[in-house]
Write an enzyme that holds these catalytic residues in place. Structure first.
Site, PDB file in Angstrom:
ATOM      1  CG  HIS A  50      -0.212  -0.123   2.522  1.00 40.79           C
ATOM      2  ND1 HIS A  50       0.188  -1.339   3.014  1.00 40.79           N
ATOM      3  CD2 HIS A  50       0.187   0.799   3.418  1.00 40.79           C
ATOM      4  CE1 HIS A  50       0.807  -1.156   4.170  1.00 40.79           C
ATOM      5  NE2 HIS A  50       0.831   0.132   4.432  1.00 40.79           N
ATOM      6  CG  HIS A  68       1.260   5.319   4.309  1.00 41.66           C
ATOM      7  ND1 HIS A  68       0.459   5.289   5.426  1.00 41.66           N
ATOM      8  CD2 HIS A  68       1.976   4.168   4.316  1.00 41.66           C
ATOM      9  CE1 HIS A  68       0.693   4.153   6.095  1.00 41.66           C
ATOM     10  NE2 HIS A  68       1.614   3.457   5.442  1.00 41.66           N
TER      11      HIS A  68
HETATM   12  P1  AMP Z   1       2.201   0.377   7.318  1.00 39.68           P
HETATM   13  O1  AMP Z   1       2.851   0.673   8.638  1.00 39.68           O
HETATM   14  O2  AMP Z   1       2.835   1.095   6.171  1.00 39.68           O
HETATM   15  O3  AMP Z   1       2.068  -1.117   7.066  1.00 39.68           O
HETATM   16  O4  AMP Z   1       0.761   1.005   7.417  1.00 39.68           O
HETATM   17  C1  AMP Z   1      -0.381   0.331   7.794  1.00 39.68           C
HETATM   18  C2  AMP Z   1      -1.447   1.375   7.981  1.00 39.68           C
HETATM   19  O5  AMP Z   1      -2.704   0.741   7.921  1.00 39.68           O
HETATM   20  C3  AMP Z   1      -1.374   2.137   9.307  1.00 39.68           C
HETATM   21  O6  AMP Z   1      -1.197   3.511   9.043  1.00 39.68           O
HETATM   22  C4  AMP Z   1      -2.734   1.840   9.958  1.00 39.68           C
HETATM   23  O7  AMP Z   1      -3.265   2.964  10.626  1.00 39.68           O
HETATM   24  C5  AMP Z   1      -3.574   1.445   8.766  1.00 39.68           C
HETATM   25  N1  AMP Z   1      -4.671   0.541   9.053  1.00 39.68           N
HETATM   26  C6  AMP Z   1      -4.608  -0.645   9.701  1.00 39.68           C
HETATM   27  N2  AMP Z   1      -5.824  -1.214   9.735  1.00 39.68           N
HETATM   28  C7  AMP Z   1      -6.673  -0.383   9.088  1.00 39.68           C
HETATM   29  C8  AMP Z   1      -8.069  -0.407   8.792  1.00 39.68           C
HETATM   30  N3  AMP Z   1      -8.843  -1.428   9.171  1.00 39.68           N
HETATM   31  N4  AMP Z   1      -8.599   0.636   8.115  1.00 39.68           N
HETATM   32  C9  AMP Z   1      -7.828   1.665   7.716  1.00 39.68           C
HETATM   33  N5  AMP Z   1      -6.513   1.749   7.970  1.00 39.68           N
HETATM   34  C10 AMP Z   1      -5.937   0.747   8.651  1.00 39.68           C
END
Ligand code: AMP
Ligand code: ZN
Length: 130
Positions: free
Chosen positions: A97, A99
């Site tokens: 993903h 950001h």
């Molecule tokens: P990363 O640290 O790059 O793997 O980012 C994962 C991101 O996913 C974090 O910023 C979380 O806040 C976000 N996240 C986790 N679960 C959910 C969810 N159910 N809906 C929206 N965002 C989420």
């Protein structure tokens, strides 16, 4: 199924910003800054090293368009585009993903600081260059 695959399958609710056949963009639950958005491929790839080029290309195209739209509509003054790759880099959800983090001013809660180190650049170049 990973948590993002469940979101894509609509088994878990999310705030959908954009959707097409290949890509889903949702508001990040954390809202690190106002409008913090995640853009992900609908197919499961664990990180950027796994996704085929054409799909990455479309994903980044969508990311850029959304980033610009979020910036304009939320009156941000710029944005960070961030792809955490593997645990050591802070990746917590192992479904690739991107950001989009809109930036407002120096007090918007984010500080990305690059510390300075003195490594031997010649030996680094030898390791990296083809
Ligand atoms: P990363 O640290 O790059 O793997 O980012 C994962 C991101 O996913 C974090 O910023 C979380 O806040 C976000 N996240 C986790 N679960 C959910 C969810 N159910 N809906 C929206 N965002 C989420
Ligand atoms: Zn997944």
């Amino acid at each position: 199924m990973c948590i993002f695959c469940k979101i894509i399958a609509k088994e878990i609710p999310s705030n959908i910003v954009y959707e097409d056949d290949e890509v889903l963009a949702i508001l990040d639950l954390a809202q690190t800054t106002k409008g913090h958005t995640l853009v992900m491929p609908k197919e499961h790839y664990s990180d950027i090293t796994e996704i085929p080029f054409e799909k990455l290309s479309h994903l980044m195209d969508v990311t850029r368009t959304l980033a610009q739209r979020i910036n304009d509509r939320l009156h941000a003054n710029g944005f960070n585009i961030l792809i955490n790759t593997k645990e050591a880099a802070g990746q917590t959800v192992m479904h690739m993903h991107v950001h989009i983090i809109p930036r407002y001013d120096e007090n918007d809660g984010i500080k990305i600081e690059f510390s300075e180190n003195k490594f031997d650049m010649q030996s680094i170049l030898e390791l990296i260059k083809g």
